[in-house]
Design an enzyme around this catalytic site. Sequence first.
Site, mmCIF file in Angstrom:
data_model
loop_
_atom_site.group_PDB
_atom_site.id
_atom_site.type_symbol
_atom_site.label_atom_id
_atom_site.label_comp_id
_atom_site.label_asym_id
_atom_site.label_seq_id
_atom_site.Cartn_x
_atom_site.Cartn_y
_atom_site.Cartn_z
ATOM 1 N N GLU A 63 52.068 53.705 35.303
ATOM 2 C CA GLU A 63 52.363 52.375 35.826
ATOM 3 C C GLU A 63 53.873 52.176 35.982
ATOM 4 O O GLU A 63 54.658 52.585 35.137
ATOM 5 C CB GLU A 63 51.801 51.291 34.896
ATOM 6 C CG GLU A 63 50.300 51.342 34.718
ATOM 7 C CD GLU A 63 49.516 50.990 35.984
ATOM 8 O OE1 GLU A 63 50.137 50.496 36.951
ATOM 9 O OE2 GLU A 63 48.294 51.215 35.999
ATOM 10 N N ARG A 81 39.660 38.590 34.737
ATOM 11 C CA ARG A 81 38.397 38.627 35.482
ATOM 12 C C ARG A 81 37.204 38.548 34.541
ATOM 13 O O ARG A 81 36.152 38.034 34.887
ATOM 14 C CB ARG A 81 38.338 39.916 36.314
ATOM 15 C CG ARG A 81 37.194 39.991 37.298
ATOM 16 C CD ARG A 81 37.290 41.246 38.154
ATOM 17 N NE ARG A 81 37.400 42.479 37.388
ATOM 18 C CZ ARG A 81 36.377 43.087 36.786
ATOM 19 N NH1 ARG A 81 35.167 42.587 36.859
ATOM 20 N NH2 ARG A 81 36.569 44.202 36.108
ATOM 21 N N HIS A 90 47.626 54.275 32.589
ATOM 22 C CA HIS A 90 46.184 54.051 32.635
ATOM 23 C C HIS A 90 45.459 55.393 32.799
ATOM 24 O O HIS A 90 45.976 56.297 33.465
ATOM 25 C CB HIS A 90 45.811 53.137 33.817
ATOM 26 C CG HIS A 90 45.704 51.696 33.455
ATOM 27 N ND1 HIS A 90 46.468 50.704 34.039
ATOM 28 C CD2 HIS A 90 44.872 51.053 32.569
ATOM 29 C CE1 HIS A 90 46.134 49.525 33.518
ATOM 30 N NE2 HIS A 90 45.174 49.703 32.634
ATOM 31 N N CYS A 137 45.742 44.960 29.512
ATOM 32 C CA CYS A 137 46.679 46.091 29.622
ATOM 33 C C CYS A 137 48.007 45.640 30.203
ATOM 34 O O CYS A 137 49.073 45.974 29.677
ATOM 35 C CB CYS A 137 46.086 47.214 30.467
ATOM 36 S SG CYS A 137 44.828 48.148 29.592
HETATM 37 N N1 PCA Z 1 41.930 48.517 29.725
HETATM 38 C C1 PCA Z 1 41.998 47.099 30.016
HETATM 39 C C2 PCA Z 1 42.259 46.435 28.695
HETATM 40 C C3 PCA Z 1 42.003 47.475 27.663
HETATM 41 C C4 PCA Z 1 41.900 48.734 28.385
HETATM 42 O O1 PCA Z 1 41.791 49.850 27.882
HETATM 43 C C5 PCA Z 1 42.987 46.748 31.110
HETATM 44 O O2 PCA Z 1 43.262 47.606 31.976
HETATM 45 O O3 PCA Z 1 43.512 45.643 31.121
#
Ligand code: PCA
Length: 220
Positions: free
Chosen positions: A85, A95, A172, A148
């Site tokens: 990111e 959401r 991610h 996140c």
């Molecule tokens: N993914 C979510 C929150 C926790 C996770 O592992 C997100 O992308 O916000």
Amino acid sequence: MTASNSASVLLTGFEPFAGDAVNPAREIVLALAGTTIAGHRVIAQVLPVAFAAALHALDAAIAAERPALVIAIGQAGGRAGISIERVAINLIDARIPDNTGAQPIDVPVIAGAPAAYFSTLPVKAMLAALHATDIPAELSFSAGSYVCNAVFFALMHHLATRHPSVRGGFIHVPYLPQQAAAHPGAPGMALATMTRGIGIAITAALTHARDVRVHGGAIA
Ligand code: PCA
């Protein structure tokens, strides 16, 4: 401001959410906990998928460990590769409810803080290191508007205001294969592959004081 513990890297993951029984981010950070990468001890912290509690746990872990580098990791079901990111935004628009039932709409992560922060990780060096392997990886310009992104934003604000010499960012990861099987059409990646990829990304982050200058980006 106190000196950082230059010998450690803080990795955060998340507990499962949205009805899933596992979260690859938790499994990755637990797998890497206690290992040494590029001379840095890896410290793992699993965060709750809860807006308020996750930010408190993150602040506490940074205060306790004084790491040289912080990388937060989360699951992004539907993405095909390890997704580095670039931008954290000061916006929550949930959401789905978090694991405590909270579902804020259009509120800042931190009132009065800037609109956005960039990752201070050498994202292109990390991407290049992953592209030198067989592990799918990409840069991403949005960590979403859920927990996140909130953790990413709070991390960058914390470091910018309290520990400006400490670099940080967010990665991610896709679903695990067993999760992908339950979400038809969604890609999955084996835990061992993700863990290896995150290790490679951390190594690149620790061994590049500055990012490499190569083309990246997206047209749209
Ligand atoms: N993914 C979510 C929150 C926790 C996770 O592992 C997100 O992308 O916000």
